[in-house]
Design a protein around this motif. Structure first.
Motif, mmCIF file in Angstrom:
data_model
loop_
_atom_site.group_PDB
_atom_site.id
_atom_site.type_symbol
_atom_site.label_atom_id
_atom_site.label_comp_id
_atom_site.label_asym_id
_atom_site.label_seq_id
_atom_site.Cartn_x
_atom_site.Cartn_y
_atom_site.Cartn_z
ATOM 1 N N ASP A 126 -22.823 20.505 -41.454
ATOM 2 C CA ASP A 126 -22.129 21.471 -40.613
ATOM 3 C C ASP A 126 -21.299 20.785 -39.537
ATOM 4 O OD1 ASP A 126 -23.171 23.520 -42.067
ATOM 5 O OD2 ASP A 126 -24.809 23.930 -40.676
ATOM 6 N N LYS A 127 -21.783 19.628 -39.067
ATOM 7 C CA LYS A 127 -21.062 18.931 -38.011
ATOM 8 C C LYS A 127 -20.165 17.844 -38.611
ATOM 9 C CE LYS A 127 -25.347 16.465 -37.295
ATOM 10 N NZ LYS A 127 -26.403 16.120 -36.409
ATOM 11 N N PRO A 128 -19.041 17.578 -37.987
ATOM 12 C CA PRO A 128 -18.122 16.572 -38.518
ATOM 13 C C PRO A 128 -18.715 15.173 -38.362
ATOM 14 C CG PRO A 128 -17.355 17.340 -36.390
ATOM 15 C CD PRO A 128 -18.532 18.192 -36.767
ATOM 16 N N PRO A 129 -18.262 14.225 -39.177
ATOM 17 C CA PRO A 129 -18.791 12.869 -39.065
ATOM 18 C C PRO A 129 -18.279 12.192 -37.795
ATOM 19 C CG PRO A 129 -17.004 12.935 -40.646
ATOM 20 C CD PRO A 129 -17.283 14.353 -40.243
ATOM 21 N N SER A 130 -18.965 11.132 -37.407
ATOM 22 C CA SER A 130 -18.536 10.328 -36.261
ATOM 23 C C SER A 130 -17.847 9.084 -36.792
ATOM 24 C CB SER A 130 -19.738 9.917 -35.413
ATOM 25 O OG SER A 130 -20.363 11.058 -34.879
ATOM 26 N N PHE A 131 -16.824 8.637 -36.082
ATOM 27 C CA PHE A 131 -16.083 7.451 -36.471
ATOM 28 C C PHE A 131 -16.242 6.399 -35.386
ATOM 29 C CE2 PHE A 131 -14.061 10.947 -38.684
ATOM 30 C CZ PHE A 131 -13.976 10.448 -39.969
ATOM 31 N N VAL A 132 -16.581 5.177 -35.814
ATOM 32 C CA VAL A 132 -16.750 4.067 -34.884
ATOM 33 C C VAL A 132 -15.706 3.011 -35.222
ATOM 34 C CG1 VAL A 132 -18.337 2.339 -33.981
ATOM 35 C CG2 VAL A 132 -19.224 4.536 -34.789
ATOM 36 N N PRO A 133 -14.621 2.943 -34.437
ATOM 37 C CA PRO A 133 -13.594 1.928 -34.721
ATOM 38 C C PRO A 133 -14.057 0.560 -34.241
ATOM 39 C CG PRO A 133 -12.945 3.262 -32.848
ATOM 40 C CD PRO A 133 -14.241 3.829 -33.358
ATOM 41 N N LEU A 134 -13.793 -0.456 -35.029
ATOM 42 C CA LEU A 134 -14.060 -1.828 -34.652
ATOM 43 C C LEU A 134 -12.727 -2.456 -34.250
ATOM 44 C CD1 LEU A 134 -16.498 -1.016 -36.466
ATOM 45 C CD2 LEU A 134 -16.622 -3.373 -37.165
ATOM 46 N N ASP A 135 -12.768 -3.393 -33.325
ATOM 47 C CA ASP A 135 -11.536 -4.091 -32.962
ATOM 48 C C ASP A 135 -10.998 -4.782 -34.206
ATOM 49 O OD1 ASP A 135 -11.743 -3.320 -30.322
ATOM 50 O OD2 ASP A 135 -12.852 -5.118 -29.725
ATOM 51 N N PRO A 136 -9.668 -4.921 -34.323
ATOM 52 C CA PRO A 136 -9.100 -5.556 -35.523
ATOM 53 C C PRO A 136 -9.608 -6.991 -35.699
ATOM 54 C CG PRO A 136 -7.381 -4.494 -34.235
ATOM 55 C CD PRO A 136 -8.632 -4.441 -33.415
ATOM 56 N N PHE A 137 -9.788 -7.370 -36.939
ATOM 57 C CA PHE A 137 -10.253 -8.711 -37.291
ATOM 58 C C PHE A 137 -9.051 -9.545 -37.729
ATOM 59 C CE2 PHE A 137 -13.812 -5.911 -38.096
ATOM 60 C CZ PHE A 137 -14.878 -6.595 -37.538
ATOM 61 N N THR B 32 -12.751 0.987 -39.478
ATOM 62 C CA THR B 32 -13.431 2.086 -38.800
ATOM 63 C C THR B 32 -14.601 2.507 -39.671
ATOM 64 O OG1 THR B 32 -11.370 2.840 -37.799
ATOM 65 C CG2 THR B 32 -13.187 4.405 -37.846
ATOM 66 N N LEU B 33 -15.785 2.583 -39.079
ATOM 67 C CA LEU B 33 -16.987 2.992 -39.805
ATOM 68 C C LEU B 33 -17.186 4.497 -39.642
ATOM 69 C CD1 LEU B 33 -19.406 0.160 -38.641
ATOM 70 C CD2 LEU B 33 -18.004 0.214 -40.700
ATOM 71 N N GLU B 34 -17.526 5.178 -40.732
ATOM 72 C CA GLU B 34 -17.820 6.604 -40.688
ATOM 73 C C GLU B 34 -19.314 6.803 -40.846
ATOM 74 O OE1 GLU B 34 -17.116 10.604 -43.387
ATOM 75 O OE2 GLU B 34 -15.615 9.006 -43.480
ATOM 76 N N VAL B 35 -19.912 7.529 -39.913
ATOM 77 C CA VAL B 35 -21.346 7.828 -39.963
ATOM 78 C C VAL B 35 -21.541 9.329 -39.788
ATOM 79 C CG1 VAL B 35 -22.092 5.559 -39.139
ATOM 80 C CG2 VAL B 35 -21.634 7.340 -37.500
ATOM 81 N N ILE C 27 -24.802 1.918 -33.233
ATOM 82 C CA ILE C 27 -23.892 0.902 -33.769
ATOM 83 C C ILE C 27 -23.175 0.194 -32.627
ATOM 84 C CG2 ILE C 27 -21.682 0.633 -34.973
ATOM 85 C CD1 ILE C 27 -22.647 2.550 -37.062
ATOM 86 N N LYS C 28 -22.756 0.949 -31.624
ATOM 87 C CA LYS C 28 -22.046 0.351 -30.492
ATOM 88 C C LYS C 28 -22.913 -0.668 -29.768
ATOM 89 C CE LYS C 28 -19.082 4.355 -29.945
ATOM 90 N NZ LYS C 28 -18.784 5.548 -29.159
ATOM 91 N N ALA C 29 -24.222 -0.438 -29.722
ATOM 92 C CA ALA C 29 -25.128 -1.380 -29.066
ATOM 93 C C ALA C 29 -25.233 -2.693 -29.841
ATOM 94 C CB ALA C 29 -26.504 -0.746 -28.907
ATOM 95 N N TYR C 30 -25.060 -2.661 -31.166
ATOM 96 C CA TYR C 30 -25.165 -3.847 -32.008
ATOM 97 C C TYR C 30 -23.792 -4.424 -32.379
ATOM 98 C CZ TYR C 30 -30.117 -2.909 -32.758
ATOM 99 O OH TYR C 30 -31.456 -2.721 -32.587
ATOM 100 N N ILE D 120 -20.162 -2.259 -45.342
ATOM 101 C CA ILE D 120 -21.242 -1.283 -45.109
ATOM 102 C C ILE D 120 -22.586 -2.002 -45.064
ATOM 103 C CG2 ILE D 120 -22.545 0.615 -46.165
ATOM 104 C CD1 ILE D 120 -19.900 1.773 -47.131
ATOM 105 N N ARG D 121 -22.809 -2.883 -46.030
ATOM 106 C CA ARG D 121 -24.084 -3.611 -46.092
ATOM 107 C C ARG D 121 -24.284 -4.476 -44.845
ATOM 108 N NH1 ARG D 121 -23.307 -7.065 -50.290
ATOM 109 N NH2 ARG D 121 -22.951 -8.752 -48.846
ATOM 110 N N GLU D 122 -23.238 -5.176 -44.420
ATOM 111 C CA GLU D 122 -23.363 -6.087 -43.283
ATOM 112 C C GLU D 122 -23.375 -5.360 -41.942
ATOM 113 O OE1 GLU D 122 -24.115 -9.283 -43.480
ATOM 114 O OE2 GLU D 122 -24.087 -9.092 -45.669
ATOM 115 N N SER D 123 -22.825 -4.149 -41.883
ATOM 116 C CA SER D 123 -22.793 -3.429 -40.607
ATOM 117 C C SER D 123 -24.142 -2.815 -40.246
ATOM 118 C CB SER D 123 -21.708 -2.350 -40.619
ATOM 119 O OG SER D 123 -21.993 -1.372 -41.581
ATOM 120 N N VAL D 124 -25.006 -2.584 -41.216
ATOM 121 C CA VAL D 124 -26.322 -2.018 -40.902
ATOM 122 C C VAL D 124 -27.419 -3.082 -40.869
ATOM 123 C CG1 VAL D 124 -25.727 0.268 -41.776
ATOM 124 C CG2 VAL D 124 -26.767 -1.383 -43.323
#
Length: 198
Positions: free
Chosen positions: A70-81, A99-102, A111-114, A148-152
Motif C-alpha cells: 500500500d505504501k510506496p517504496p523508499s529510494f536511497v541514492p548513493l553518491d556517484p562512484f 539508487t537502492l529501492e527498498v 542503510i544510511k547508517a551503514y 544488491i548482495r553487497e549492499s545488505v
C-alpha cells in the motif's frame, strides 16, 4: 444552333457536381468507418483493464512476482562512484550512479547508517569489472544483482550468489555445503542514474 453549345457547356458542370458529391460521400464514409473503429477500440480497452466485471471473470489472472504494498517504496541514492576498471590493456574507468529501492522506510534509514561499508563493497565490485563486462545489458543486470548482495552484507544479511554454476561432471567433487535458508533481500531493485564507461 445556339442551344447546342449551351447544352455542351452544361454537361461538364453536371459531371463536376457528381464528382464532388461522390468525393464528399467517400470522405463521409471514411470518417464514419474511422469513428466506428475508434469507438470499438476505446470500448474494448476498459474491458481489458478490468472495469467490466463479466468479461474480467473470463480472463485468467496474470501471475505476479510480488503483491504491491500500500505504501510506496523508499529510494536511497548513493553518491556517484568513479572507479578504475580491471582492463589490463588500456586504462579505463567507469562513473556509475546508483539508487537502492527498498520496501521498508525503516530499512532505508538503517542503510544510511551503514553507508561507508556499503560504498566500500560496491566499489570493490566495480573495481573488478572490465569495460566489456559493463557495456552489455546482461553485464549491467549482473552488476545490479551483485550490488544488491553487497549492499545488505554489512547488515549481516547473506544472500546466495545466484550466478554460481554447477561444476562440470568430470570436475573433482567438493564437500557438500549445507543448504542455506533462502533469505529475501530488503533491497528490491538497483536503479542506475548514470552509467559512463570510458
Amino acid at each position: 444552333m445556339a442551344t447546342a453549345p449551351a447544352a455542351e457547356a452544361a454537361a461538364p458542370q453536371g459531371g463536376g457536381k457528381k464528382k464532388l458529391v461522390m468525393i464528399l460521400a467517400a470522405v463521409l464514409v471514411l470518417v464514419l468507418v474511422g469513428g466506428g473503429a475508434a469507438v470499438l477500440l476505446l470500448k474494448k480497452k476498459p474491458a481489458e483493464d478490468g472495469e467490466d466485471g463479466a468479461e474480467h471473470a473470463e480472463v485468467a489472472p496474470k501471475a505476479k512476482a510480488k503483491p504491491k504494498s500500500d505504501k510506496p517504496p523508499s529510494f536511497v541514492p548513493l553518491d556517484p562512484f568513479t572507479v578504475n576498471l580491471a582492463d589490463k590493456d588500456v586504462d579505463r574507468f567507469a562513473q556509475v550512479g546508483v539508487t537502492l529501492e527498498v520496501d521498508d522506510p525503516k530499512f532505508a534509514e538503517q542503510i544510511k547508517a551503514y553507508m561507508p561499508a556499503i560504498r566500500s563493497n560496491v566499489l570493490m565490485v566495480l573495481a573488478h569489472k572490465t569495460a566489456a563486462d559493463l557495456l552489455s545489458r546482461e553485464g549491467k543486470e549482473k552488476l545490479a544483482k551483485e550490488i544488491i548482495r553487497e549492499s545488505v552484507r554489512p547488515m549481516g544479511i547473506e544472500l546466495d550468489d545466484e550466478d554460481e554454476e554447477d561444476p562440470p561432471a568430470d570436475a573433482p567433487k567438493k564437500k557438500k555445503k549445507k543448504k542455506k535458508v533462502q533469505v529475501e533481500s530488503p533491497v528490491t531493485h538497483v536503479h542506475f542514474s548514470n552509467f559512463i564507461v570510458q
